[in-house]
Design an enzyme around this catalytic site. Structure first.
Site, PDB file in Angstrom:
ATOM      1  N   ASN A 175       0.707  -1.212  -0.055  1.00 32.50           N
ATOM      2  CA  ASN A 175       0.103   0.438   0.018  1.00 32.50           C
ATOM      3  C   ASN A 175       0.876   0.965   0.276  1.00 32.50           C
ATOM      4  OD1 ASN A 175      -3.028   0.372   0.206  1.00 32.50           O
ATOM      5  ND2 ASN A 175      -2.129  -1.622   1.541  1.00 32.50           N
ATOM      6  N   ILE A 204     -10.777  -8.289   0.291  1.00 34.13           N
ATOM      7  CA  ILE A 204     -12.515  -8.254   0.065  1.00 34.13           C
ATOM      8  C   ILE A 204     -12.587  -9.330  -1.690  1.00 34.13           C
ATOM      9  CG2 ILE A 204     -13.446  -5.994   1.024  1.00 34.13           C
ATOM     10  CD1 ILE A 204     -12.815  -5.385  -2.281  1.00 34.13           C
ATOM     11  N   CYS A 238      -7.870  -1.385   9.459  1.00 36.03           N
ATOM     12  CA  CYS A 238      -7.071  -2.888   7.983  1.00 36.03           C
ATOM     13  C   CYS A 238      -6.439  -1.527   6.517  1.00 36.03           C
ATOM     14  CB  CYS A 238      -8.529  -3.210   7.514  1.00 36.03           C
ATOM     15  SG  CYS A 238     -10.157  -2.408   7.112  1.00 36.03           S
ATOM     16  N   ASP A 255      -8.935   0.607   5.023  1.00 33.25           N
ATOM     17  CA  ASP A 255      -9.734   2.038   4.854  1.00 33.25           C
ATOM     18  C   ASP A 255     -10.594   2.020   6.494  1.00 33.25           C
ATOM     19  OD1 ASP A 255      -8.716   3.745   2.297  1.00 33.25           O
ATOM     20  OD2 ASP A 255     -10.370   2.246   1.185  1.00 33.25           O
ATOM     21  N   GLY A 256     -10.450   1.334   7.092  1.00 25.74           N
ATOM     22  CA  GLY A 256     -11.069   0.721   8.167  1.00 25.74           C
ATOM     23  C   GLY A 256     -12.363   0.593   7.869  1.00 25.74           C
ATOM     24  N   TRP A 257     -13.144  -0.095   7.564  1.00 33.00           N
ATOM     25  CA  TRP A 257     -14.573   0.128   7.629  1.00 33.00           C
ATOM     26  C   TRP A 257     -15.196  -1.855   6.635  1.00 33.00           C
ATOM     27  CZ3 TRP A 257     -14.364   4.679   3.374  1.00 33.00           C
ATOM     28  CH2 TRP A 257     -14.433   3.866   2.272  1.00 33.00           C
ATOM     29  N   ARG A 315     -21.004  -3.611  -1.547  1.00 36.36           N
ATOM     30  CA  ARG A 315     -20.505  -4.325  -0.903  1.00 36.36           C
ATOM     31  C   ARG A 315     -21.473  -5.349  -0.837  1.00 36.36           C
ATOM     32  NH1 ARG A 315     -15.997  -2.370  -0.908  1.00 36.36           N
ATOM     33  NH2 ARG A 315     -14.788  -2.125   0.686  1.00 36.36           N
TER      34      ARG A 315
END
Length: 834
Positions: free
Chosen positions: A450, A476, A539, A541-543, A585
């Protein structure tokens, strides 16, 4: 003709069309209007994405009107080609009110890969509105009679209260339809397409035709299989080549997001002049690609429901706001936080979503952290998702905090403000000299990669007294691939031995990925309770992974979240308030690579914990499954959009119904009878023992995180061939039901035309004796029912002149007895293939 109706279509204008010309960012749009086989085009408006046509077209159609749709396609004009498709929509004439339809209609995609935008304004007038109204009332009355008590039939016959009203309109009714699942077929029934779901009702048995009331309340085992599936739960619709089934008919395959897969067969009894197979198929596809939520229709139906529960509405008859169940200040107060705390405070810096659009309005931050400091940190954290506390320990002041990755980059950029906020977060506990655990859910390789994108991870060189731990939880894309493989394994007909099936299950890595999440949660719980250290989770982006770890860790540590009320509060807080991207999602956006079953994976993790500590949870696993299904249906406003800000802008609280209202109305279905309430009088953090230490193990759950002892969630197998083989009743006769066709006098062969043969690959065991087919024990089709049997179970012969056979044919034992073939003699089966 006398029954003909004139349909007048007034094309007004369009707005926000996609730009086909990349140079001038414009299009040359024109519209094609089609009813039945007649097509008419408007004029071309040059260089405009907001064209105004203001043209009127007339069409003459014949009865039945309810089968007709006004199909509207917008194209970009091109001299040398057919033009670029800018979008399309279909308007069923059945939805007209007193013969009129008027409004703005959004353009939808032809397929998933197409990107469209904009909407068109259309007015439609019918010359015989009474004819349409009478046809619609007749169909809607039939639906209300049959589905009065069976509104949402997802799994096993346990039905939810129907929310009736004029919001649900029947767009199409097709008789003579058969549902086929894994080679098993229902009786002929009726298919209904409404404005937000698909309904199938199988035909009655002879003994069910005495009265409507008797038929209406028949038990499920005698009623046959009925199904009701929201359009958003349908993953794919496609036409199937019926030639392999040896039946001259049309067939479509429907795959659901809940692992269901079935075929809808249009039999010969469907009137070919009245039923256009492609119209049915096209309408389903349009509904699938329509991203407009159906929650408003659901809310309108709820308002019309005279039997609605008082918990669903307020005194004024309007739906209550979603905040009725969850309030952030009340939740922090329940956790033990006090306004005069010397360590923490509630900040309103994000009250207008200026700090972070995906965060809640209220943030729990260290008391020394000023709002100016938070604004400075927001520029250093991805998406502005700064470190904030989300769960508070009342005795040692430790917290579970969450954020997104820092913007480090290849140049190693650092932020003094971010380091100061992390230091404040670490020191805000009873033991300020202890370390802070920064739990990065990614692998070290992913975090390093990243940095190429200008992001990265923290370093202990700059963040003193911090320990960084990698979780190795997949992203994901890996989860999406694993879920698709799991879907394929669980829905495909079983072939081979049980060992090979288990091997394929292990290759999906689904259970192994659950292990990583549960292991991360037990680690975080151990550091908070035993080492009395705060934990910061992030993680990318934190969602996604952050929400999974934070939410499940709180379930392990706080017994309140093991109650029905508590899990609702937890989902509202960790998933909805902190901006989990449900819209993306769940595949409701243009970017399909954003689709991933992250929330479903977390529900499965919670399911594994519930199984290991069943007596600790007030709710059962059926509750988790219903949350999965309902959140996917787009019927409930609190699961629409990607953040609370989007839901606030779209006024979801005022225009839609909350999913939790349905939970409250059916709460008794979700109560676990084995639940043992904690000894404390309140179900809050008082469940922790006052002395702390090792005794906390009685209250903090530490599940075993080994995938070899995990149990595959049974809902994944609810639509497998083994499950459906035990369902009933299914037709064991020809497609045309109990009606027998006379022998054909035509020279053209009609042998077996109305019997659907189960393909060889759909079954690897005999339907009667259940023995495995081998090179010696070969497959044979029963000529009467079309199912697969071994030679021993199809040793009988019968004359089947009603099916077009002139000689005796091989039949199974059941058909032999059913057709009264006791005197027909028996013969050996031989080894010839069926």
């Amino acid at each position: 003709p006398r029954s003909a109706c004139v349909v007048t279509v007034h094309v007004h204008e369009a707005r926000g069309l996609a730009a086909a010309d990349l140079i001038n960012k414009k299009s040359d749009p024109y519209m094609r209007i089609q009813i039945a086989n007649r097509k008419l085009d408007t004029r071309v408006v040059m260089s405009n994405v907001n064209p105004v046509w203001n043209e009127i077209f007339s069409f003459q159609i014949s009865s039945p009107i309810y089968l007709n749709y006004v199909t509207l396609r917008v194209y970009d004009y091109d001299t040398f080609t057919n033009g670029t498709d800018l979008g399309r929509t279909m308007i069923p004439l059945m939805t007209s009110e007193h013969g009129k339809i008027d409004g703005w209609f959004p353009l939808m995609r032809k397929n998933r890969s197409q990107a469209v935008s904009g909407e068109i304004r259309i007015s439609i007038t019918l010359s015989k509105p009474g004819l349409v109204d009478s046809q619609r009332r007749k169909m809607e009355d039939a639906v209300r009679i049959k589905f009065r008590d069976h509104s949402i039939s997802f799994l096993d016959g346990e039905q939810i209260r129907m929310l009736p009203g004029d919001a649900e309109k029947v767009e199409m009714q097709v008789k003579g339809v058969i549902m086929a699942v894994h080679g098993l077929r229902s009786r002929q029934g009726t298919l209904y397409l409404t404005n937000y779901r698909l309904l199938f009702w199988p035909g009655e048995k002879e003994e069910d035709k005495d009265s409507v009331s008797k038929f209406q309340y028949h038990p499920r085992a005698k009623r046959g299989f009925d199904t009701a599936i929201p359009y958003r739960l349908i993953e794919r619709v496609a036409e199937v080549n019926a030639a392999a089934l040896r039946v001259k008919t049309r067939m479509m395959e429907i795959r659901g997001r809940d692992f269901r897969k079935f075929n809808l067969i249009l039999t010969n009894e469907c009137d070919p002049k009245a039923i256009n197979f492609h119209i049915i198929l096209k309408r389903l596809v349009i509904h699938l690609h329509n991203n407009i939520p159906y929650a408003r229709s659901m809310a309108a139906a709820a308002r019309c429901n005279k039997a609605k529960n008082d918990s669903d509405t307020g005194d004024d008859g309007k739906l209550q706001s979603f905040s009725r169940i969850y309030n952030m200040e009340d939740e922090y107060r329940r956790q033990g936080f006090r306004k005069n705390s010397k360590f923490w405070r509630i900040s309103r810096a994000n009250e207008k979503y200026s700090l972070c659009s995906s965060y809640p309005k209220l943030l729990l931050v260290p008391k020394q952290a000023t709002d100016e400091l938070l604004e400075s940190v927001a520029g250093y954290r991805s998406k502005g998702r700064i470190p904030v506390a989300t769960w508070y320990h009342p005795r040692n002041n430790c917290v579970i905090a969450r954020c997104a990755q820092p913007m480090v980059g290849l140049m190693g950029k650092q932020s003094k403000a971010d380091q100061l906020l992390i230091e404040m977060l670490r020191a805000s506990s009873d033991a300020p000299d202890r370390e802070l655990l920064i739990y990065d859910c990614r692998s070290a390789v992913a975090a390093k990669a990243n940095e190429i994108l200008g992001k990265g991870s923290e370093s202990t060189r700059y963040y003193t007294k911090c320990r960084i731990m990698q979780g190795n939880i997949p992203n994901i894309h890996v989860v999406r691939k694993s879920f698709l493989q799991l879907n394929e394994v669980c829905t495909r007909a079983t072939h081979g031995s049980d060992e090979s099936w288990l091997q394929k299950l292990a290759q999906t890595l689904w259970l192994q990925n659950l292990t990583l999440i549960i292991s991360a949660c037990t680690t975080c719980a151990y550091y908070i309770e035993q080492k009395k250290q705060s934990v910061l989770v992030h993680c990318s982006d934190g969602w996604d992974r952050t929400a999974q770890v934070c939410a499940l860790t709180q379930v392990l540590m706080d017994s309140y979240y093991r109650t029905i009320e508590g899990i609702i509060v937890l989902i509202e807080k960790e998933w909805l308030s902190f901006g989990f991207k449900f819209k993306d999602r769940y595949g409701m956006c243009e970017k399909l690579q954003e689709k991933s079953p992250i929330f479903i994976q977390w529900l499965d993790c919670l399911h594994q914990v519930v199984i290991q500590f069943e007596h600790c949870f007030e709710y059962n696993t059926r509750f988790l499954f219903d949350i999965w299904i309902w959140s996917h249906s787009m019927w409930f406003g609190n699961f629409l959009g990607n953040s609370n800000k989007e839901r606030l802008e779209n006024r979801c609280a005022q225009k839609t119904i909350s999913l939790w209202a349905m939970v409250e109305a059916n709460k008794q279905r979700y109560v676990n009878p084995n639940y043992v309430r904690p000894s404390s009088s309140s179900a809050s953090l008082a469940s922790f023992p006052p002395d702390g230490g090792g005794a906390a193990s009685k209250h903090v759950l530490m599940p075993i995180s080994d995938w070899k002892i995990f149990k595959l969630w049974d809902v994944y197998l609810q639509h497998s061939d083994v499950f459906w083989a035990s369902r009933g009743p299914w037709s064991a006769t020809q497609i045309s039901g109990t009606e027998r066709r006379a022998p054909s006098t035509s020279k053209k062969s009609t042998v077996g035309n109305n019997v659907m043969w189960v393909p060889d690959e759909w079954s690897n065991t005999c339907k009667e004796c259940r023995r495995m087919f081998t090179l010696v024990r070969r497959r044979h089709h029963c000529r009467a029912c079309g199912h697969l049997f071994c030679a021993r179970c199809t040793s009988n012969r019968l004359e089947l002149r009603d099916l077009g056979y002139n000689k005796e044919q091989r039949v199974c034992n059941s058909c032999f007895e059913h057709r009264g073939g006791g005197g027909g003699g028996e013969r050996g089966g031989g080894g010839g293939g069926g």
